[in-house]
Scaffold this active site. Sequence first.
Site, PDB file in Angstrom:
ATOM      1  N   ASP A 142       0.835  -1.210   0.000  1.00 12.30           N
ATOM      2  CA  ASP A 142       0.000   0.000   0.000  1.00 12.30           C
ATOM      3  C   ASP A 142       0.865   1.255   0.000  1.00 12.30           C
ATOM      4  O   ASP A 142       0.631   2.180   0.770  1.00 12.30           O
ATOM      5  CB  ASP A 142      -0.930  -0.009   1.222  1.00 12.30           C
ATOM      6  N   LYS A 144       2.103   4.705  -0.942  1.00 16.42           N
ATOM      7  CA  LYS A 144       1.629   5.954  -1.553  1.00 16.42           C
ATOM      8  C   LYS A 144       2.028   7.094  -0.624  1.00 16.42           C
ATOM      9  O   LYS A 144       2.312   6.850   0.566  1.00 16.42           O
ATOM     10  CB  LYS A 144       0.116   5.907  -1.780  1.00 16.42           C
ATOM     11  N   ASN A 147       0.972   7.283   2.982  1.00 18.57           N
ATOM     12  CA  ASN A 147       1.450   6.300   3.972  1.00 18.57           C
ATOM     13  C   ASN A 147       2.897   6.507   4.352  1.00 18.57           C
ATOM     14  O   ASN A 147       3.520   5.607   4.927  1.00 18.57           O
ATOM     15  CB  ASN A 147       1.271   4.879   3.418  1.00 18.57           C
ATOM     16  N   ASP A 160       1.956   2.596   8.386  1.00 19.10           N
ATOM     17  CA  ASP A 160       0.681   1.994   7.980  1.00 19.10           C
ATOM     18  C   ASP A 160       0.846   0.664   7.260  1.00 19.10           C
ATOM     19  O   ASP A 160       0.705   0.567   6.035  1.00 19.10           O
ATOM     20  CB  ASP A 160      -0.102   2.951   7.072  1.00 19.10           C
ATOM     21  N   THR A 178      -7.149   4.756  -3.516  1.00 21.37           N
ATOM     22  CA  THR A 178      -6.992   5.119  -4.919  1.00 21.37           C
ATOM     23  C   THR A 178      -6.637   3.903  -5.759  1.00 21.37           C
ATOM     24  O   THR A 178      -6.033   2.953  -5.278  1.00 21.37           O
ATOM     25  CB  THR A 178      -5.845   6.149  -5.050  1.00 21.37           C
TER      26      THR A 178
END
Length: 281
Positions: A142, A144, A147, A160, A178
């Site tokens: 994840d 991005k 995070n 995260d 997203t």
Amino acid sequence: KHEAYNNESYNWSKDDFELGTALGKGKFGRVYIAREKKTQYLVAMKILFKSELTKGRVEKQLLRELEIQSRLKHPNILRLFTWFHDDRKIYIALELASEGELYRHLKNSPHGRFDEHRSAKYIYQVADALHYCHQNDVIHRDLKPENILLTSDDNVKLADFGWSAHTISNKRKTMCGTLDYLPPEMIEGKSYDGSIDMWCLGVLTYEFLVGCPPFESENSEKTYEKIRRIDVRYPKFMSQSARDLISRLLKRQGARISMPEVMRHQWIKENMKKPQRDPFR
Ligand SMILES: CC(C)NC(=O)[C@H]1CCC[C@H]1Nc1nc(Nc2ccc(C(=O)N(C)C3CCN(C)CC3)cc2)ncc1C(F)(F)F
């Protein structure tokens, strides 16, 4: 550090901490600044309501996140110090990143993007952190700007791990956020492996340099289409070596370069003064 805390068996509780101002809201709870009473050490205290977790049926995911993040110890991964609970809440004591969320700095930068030096430094650190994760059989999944947190000495911290996984699992990732970071193999429902983080690193590099992700479109159908076709457009201000690195990451599964190759890439070399080697590693 007090000897009391050195032994692993110390039972932490909320009485060991003084709660300060709220830093913001996470997915399932609020985050506060907190100070450990004996050492005056500042932490970020994430407080979750058990009722919220059972409603969201995310207890398993949370336990996995706690187990994974407490084991990972790396200069660019946010430390999870300890966690404890009372009848209604779960308290998670995390490392405090004093400069906060990286995406806020990205949005507030001139033209909403980072220059090549700053981007290369952050991408090097994220690649180093992901390489460490993969060596510990953890895939982040994840990645991005939302995070990633920033410290007072301008280093990034991967945070995260709610979506991270121990083993290779090809259960589809429910679209909580997203689509921009999804790789082709996930869109096609194929199984995936650690190289999913390589794809996401390519998307992240592009977003740092341009200010928006490469496949962003006005609707999800168009985004899917661009991802499947790996349809990337490079703005003229982007250097040739940056385009080269991104194009070697935004490839179909199996053709992506490795984290060590990212860390040795020409673009990193020519844009980082010296990749700071941790003298103790
Ligand atoms: C990765 C994950 C997805 N994200 C999160 O968890 C988020 C959800 C809430 C906060 C953050 N979590 C953390 N935040 C910090 N530091 C921090 C955050 C925000 C600011 C800031 O800019 N303001 C207070 C500003 C001050 C100015 N006003 C105007 C806006 C807010 C300054 C420092 N350290 C550790 C954590 C952690 F992760 F340990 F919890």
